[in-house]
Every structure is written in structure tokens, then in C-alpha cells.
Design a protein around this motif. Structure first.
Motif, PDB file in Angstrom:
ATOM      1  N   ARG B 244       0.846  -1.189   0.000  1.00  0.00           N
ATOM      2  CA  ARG B 244       0.000   0.000   0.000  1.00  0.00           C
ATOM      3  C   ARG B 244       0.886   1.246   0.000  1.00  0.00           C
ATOM      4  O   ARG B 244       2.044   1.182   0.419  1.00  0.00           O
ATOM      5  N   PRO B 245       0.369   2.359  -0.451  1.00  0.00           N
ATOM      6  CA  PRO B 245       1.209   3.563  -0.543  1.00  0.00           C
ATOM      7  C   PRO B 245       1.681   4.067   0.814  1.00  0.00           C
ATOM      8  O   PRO B 245       2.696   4.744   0.901  1.00  0.00           O
ATOM      9  N   ILE B 246       0.938   3.722   1.872  1.00  0.00           N
ATOM     10  CA  ILE B 246       1.356   4.109   3.223  1.00  0.00           C
ATOM     11  C   ILE B 246       1.312   2.872   4.107  1.00  0.00           C
ATOM     12  O   ILE B 246       0.282   2.203   4.202  1.00  0.00           O
ATOM     13  N   SER B 247       2.433   2.534   4.723  1.00  0.00           N
ATOM     14  CA  SER B 247       2.418   1.420   5.680  1.00  0.00           C
ATOM     15  C   SER B 247       3.142   1.809   6.963  1.00  0.00           C
ATOM     16  O   SER B 247       3.632   0.953   7.683  1.00  0.00           O
ATOM     17  N   GLY B 248       3.209   3.075   7.253  1.00  0.00           N
ATOM     18  CA  GLY B 248       3.796   3.505   8.522  1.00  0.00           C
ATOM     19  C   GLY B 248       4.425   4.871   8.415  1.00  0.00           C
ATOM     20  O   GLY B 248       4.175   5.614   7.464  1.00  0.00           O
ATOM     21  N   GLY B 249       5.239   5.178   9.414  1.00  0.00           N
ATOM     22  CA  GLY B 249       5.885   6.480   9.475  1.00  0.00           C
ATOM     23  C   GLY B 249       4.993   7.512  10.123  1.00  0.00           C
ATOM     24  O   GLY B 249       4.289   7.214  11.089  1.00  0.00           O
ATOM     25  N   CYS B 250       4.994   8.723   9.572  1.00  0.00           N
ATOM     26  CA  CYS B 250       4.153   9.783  10.129  1.00  0.00           C
ATOM     27  C   CYS B 250       2.687   9.395   9.950  1.00  0.00           C
ATOM     28  O   CYS B 250       2.237   9.147   8.835  1.00  0.00           O
ATOM     29  N   ILE B 251       1.966   9.354  11.057  1.00  0.00           N
ATOM     30  CA  ILE B 251       0.558   8.946  10.978  1.00  0.00           C
ATOM     31  C   ILE B 251      -0.389  10.118  11.230  1.00  0.00           C
ATOM     32  O   ILE B 251      -1.581   9.920  11.419  1.00  0.00           O
ATOM     33  N   ALA B 252       0.151  11.332  11.220  1.00  0.00           N
ATOM     34  CA  ALA B 252      -0.688  12.517  11.443  1.00  0.00           C
ATOM     35  C   ALA B 252      -1.747  12.619  10.348  1.00  0.00           C
ATOM     36  O   ALA B 252      -1.426  12.713   9.167  1.00  0.00           O
ATOM     37  N   GLY B 253      -3.014  12.574  10.761  1.00  0.00           N
ATOM     38  CA  GLY B 253      -4.105  12.660   9.798  1.00  0.00           C
ATOM     39  C   GLY B 253      -4.332  11.380   9.023  1.00  0.00           C
ATOM     40  O   GLY B 253      -5.233  11.299   8.199  1.00  0.00           O
ATOM     41  N   ILE B 254      -3.501  10.382   9.264  1.00  0.00           N
ATOM     42  CA  ILE B 254      -3.592   9.094   8.566  1.00  0.00           C
ATOM     43  C   ILE B 254      -4.148   8.026   9.508  1.00  0.00           C
ATOM     44  O   ILE B 254      -5.083   7.302   9.171  1.00  0.00           O
ATOM     45  N   ALA B 255      -3.577   7.944  10.692  1.00  0.00           N
ATOM     46  CA  ALA B 255      -4.075   6.999  11.701  1.00  0.00           C
ATOM     47  C   ALA B 255      -4.216   7.669  13.060  1.00  0.00           C
ATOM     48  O   ALA B 255      -4.550   7.012  14.034  1.00  0.00           O
ATOM     49  N   SER B 256      -3.956   8.943  13.117  1.00  0.00           N
ATOM     50  CA  SER B 256      -3.983   9.636  14.407  1.00  0.00           C
ATOM     51  C   SER B 256      -4.357  11.094  14.210  1.00  0.00           C
ATOM     52  O   SER B 256      -4.119  11.680  13.150  1.00  0.00           O
ATOM     53  N   CYS B 257      -4.950  11.660  15.251  1.00  0.00           N
ATOM     54  CA  CYS B 257      -5.167  13.101  15.275  1.00  0.00           C
ATOM     55  C   CYS B 257      -5.168  13.558  16.732  1.00  0.00           C
ATOM     56  O   CYS B 257      -5.097  12.742  17.653  1.00  0.00           O
TER      57      CYS B 257
END
Lengths: 35, 341
Positions: B244-257
């Protein structure tokens, strides 16, 4: 419930996952949360 | 940019972790606080409960209750209890050693992790905080541990406390309290600190290589900053296998807020760009529709070296650092040390 890496099972992929969705496993090992 | 969609279009929200800054009141005046100087307001308790209800519906796993000093919110116990009743994995960030004087140990014991902050071993002067602070917080951690709680430490590294890493890790190992490290960055009050406290890119690289070795030996927890992919083969493997294009790293707005005391929803404590407000909108609407969130969710928007980096799926750079230095959340991360590897 304790959210721990050891307890996480790989997610079954679904067609209608959002494009930004990352698996719980990836979240647990690769996430960057605040200081 | 990702097309805006409704919650019903997806089986999952992707939101795993929500940080609640329930008050800006604080018992400390830390010279490196990323919040800077703020009015001592607190988040309305009804807003918090409503947001927790939404979090449950959105499938959130982890709630972080922080501040300021969260235990100075008049209803902090009710907020903690409500989060526990709803079965979130709960983390409380505190420096309030006074809370052990009452009966709160019974409540604290139910919290999954109690995050504490330390700068140096007991008795050492770390410049940022006093030796007394380090003494008190160390003793506090020991009391929490002996009381059946689960404390762990954060330490923000800078040039004046780097010398204490081994002593600090050894001391905490003896009392079985884990620690993880961050790097001082010039945000909030820290932007007023002298330049001689901040590391160069070469020094940051050396620190990350060293911390990764400490992590491999089981002496510390994994660092939380995103640059781990530059030194950690597990990250690099995850990147190679990423489907997938995102599988970790900065999760701001992606998996967290993050929710601030005035009800603003922001991507991350270090990216303080409001994308909505809970006094006017629901967390659900903001999560699915805020244009800034949707911008962060498509890393093909990234510019400069972050845009072309092979680690983009597992990193994405610190969007907060990019925004602070350029005013553009898609710009290159100025902290990344890849060029000095």
C-alpha cells in the motif's frame, strides 16, 4: 484491552478500505506519535 | 488530492489513536515545551465524552490523555474512567507527582501506560529542568511501579544531556521502568533555546544509530521519531514489502489526530494546524472530510527529497517540521539526516 504488538493479527484486506488505511500491525511497529 | 468521501464509503476509518490535550493548565514551565505559552484553558468535558463516543464508533484503539498537565483538568478522573469503561488502550501523560497523595493509585493502576518525562538521572542537571525535577519524577516512577502501575519514560535528548544516556538507561533498568528517546526540535518554547542545545544532522544520525543498537540489546524502547527507517532493517524490509502507498511512518491525519483544549482538531501535537473544531463539527466529519487530512493521506503530494525518497511508504517525513520551517505541510522534512548517511 491492551493494544500490544504481540496481540495483533494481520488484517483481512477488504475492498472498501480507505486509501490511507494502514494495518494495525504497521501502526504498532512503525507509527510516530507525539513526544 | 484524495476525493472527499463519507464514513459510509469505508468499512474502517483508519483512525487508531487520538490524543486528547484536555487542558493547557500545567504544573511545570518546561523550557522546551512544544506548546509554547498558552492560556490555561480546559476542554469541555461534554465535548470530550462525545469525542470518545465517536472514537469508539470509528474503531479507535488507543487514547492518549495529555495536556498541559491533564490531572489539572477538574474532571480528569471522570474522563479517565469513561475511556477505561469504553475499553480503549489508555495512556496518560503526567508530571504531577502530587496525585499519589490521594486514592488515585487505584485508578492509575487501570491505565495501560503512564507516560512520564525525564531529562537526566536523579541529581543531574539537564539544563531543561532542575535536578530536583529529575529526582522527584524518578521516585514517582518507582512508587507507581511498586503500586502496580505501568509507567514509562520519555527523554528528549539535546547536547547537554546526551552524556547521561547510559547512566539514565542503567538506572531505569534497575527499577524496571522502560524509556524511549526523542530529539529536541526548535518548536514552542524550545525555539527560544540557545542553538548550542540542538544537534546537527550528523549528530542526529549518530544518535539514531546508537539508539537503534540500544534497542536491539533490549535496553530501550524503539524511538518514536520517523527516521528509524534510515537505520533499522525492519523498517526497510517493511518498506520493500509494502503493498500500500502508506504502511507507517508519520501517521498525522492518517491513523492519528489530536484534540486541543479549545476543541480544535489538529493532525499532530507537532503539526498545530487546525482542520476543524468540535464545537462546530463532529470528529467523524472532520476525520473523513478535512482537506488537510486528505492532503496528508496522499504521499504523492510530498515535495523535494521526501517526495522521491524510497522510504516514503514507511516514513513520509515529519510534516510538523516541514510546516514549521516552510509553512507548507508537503515540503521536505528539514530534520531528516538521510543525506549524511
Amino acid at each position: 484491552m491492551v493494544f500490544k504488538y504481540e496481540d495483533i493479527k494481520l488484517d483481512k484486506m477488504e475492498e472498501n478500505l480507505p486509501s490511507w488505511y494502514i494495518s494495525e500491525k504497521d501502526f504498532a511497529i512503525l507509527g510516530c506519535v507525539a513526544n | 488530492m484524495t476525493e472527499l468521501k463519507n464514513r459510509e464509503d469505508y468499512s474502517r476509518s483508519g483512525l487508531y489513536s487520538v490524543i486528547f490535550e484536555i487542558t493547557y493548565k500545567c504544573n511545570q514551565n518546561c523550557a522546551h515545551c512544544y506548546l509554547g505559552d498558552r492560556e490555561p484553558i480546559e476542554l469541555d468535558t461534554k465535548i470530550i465524552f462525545n469525542a470518545l463516543n465517536e472514537c469508539k464508533a470509528l474503531g479507535v484503539k488507543s487514547i492518549v490523555i495529555t495536556g498541559g498537565e491533564p490531572t489539572l483538568h477538574k474532571n480528569w478522573r471522570d474522563i479517565v474512567k469513561y475511556a477505561l469503561e469504553n475499553n480503549f488502550s489508555l495512556q496518560l501523560e503526567t508530571t504531577n507527582t502530587e496525585i499519589l497523595k490521594g486514592k488515585d493509585i487505584n485508578l492509575l493502576r487501570k491505565i495501560d501506560e503512564i507516560h512520564l518525562s525525564i531529562d537526566a538521572p536523579p541529581g543531574r542537571d539537564s539544563v531543561i529542568r532542575t535536578p530536583e525535577y529529575n529526582n522527584n519524577i524518578f521516585e514517582f516512577a518507582k512508587k507507581l511501579k511498586s503500586g502496580g502501575c505501568n509507567p514509562f519514560f520519555f527523554c528528549t535528548l539535546h547536547k547537554r544531556n546526551l552524556q547521561f544516556v547510559d547512566e539514565l538507561v542503567d538506572g531505569l533498568k534497575r527499577v524496571e521502568v522502560p524509556i524511549r528517546f526523542n530529539i529536541l526540535t526548535p518548536e514552542g518554547r524550545a525555539s527560544r533555546l540557545k542553538n548550542d542545545l540542538f544537534f546537527s544532522k550528523q549528530e542526529i544520525k549518530d544518535i539514531f544509530v546508537r539508539l537503534y543498537e540500544e534497542y536491539r540489546k533490549g535496553r530501550i524502547m524503539r524511538t518514536r521519531l520517523i527516521y528509524q527507517c534510515l537505520v533499522d532493517p525492519q523498517f526497510q524490509e517493511a518498506c520493500r514489502n509494502s503493498e500500500r502507498p502508506i504502511s507507517g511512518g508519520c501517521i498525522a491525519g492518517i491513523a492519528s489526530c489530536d484534540i486541543t483544549p479549545n476543541g480544535d482538531v489538529i493532525p499532530c501535537p507537532h503539526l498545530r494546524l487546525p482542520v476543524g473544531n468540535l464545537h462546530k463539527e463532529t470528529l467523524t466529519d472532520i476525520w473523513f472530510n478535512a482537506p488537510t487530512f486528505n492532503l496528508l493521506r496522499d504521499r504523492s503530494n510530498l515535495k523535494g527529497k521526501c517526495g522521491i525518497c524510497e522510504y516514503r511508504p514507511v516514513c513520509g517525513g515529519c510534516r510538523g517540521a516541514a510546516y514549521r520551517t516552510t509553512g507548507d505541510i508537503s515540503e521536505s522534512d528539514p530534520i531528516c539526516f538521510k543525506e549524511v548517511l
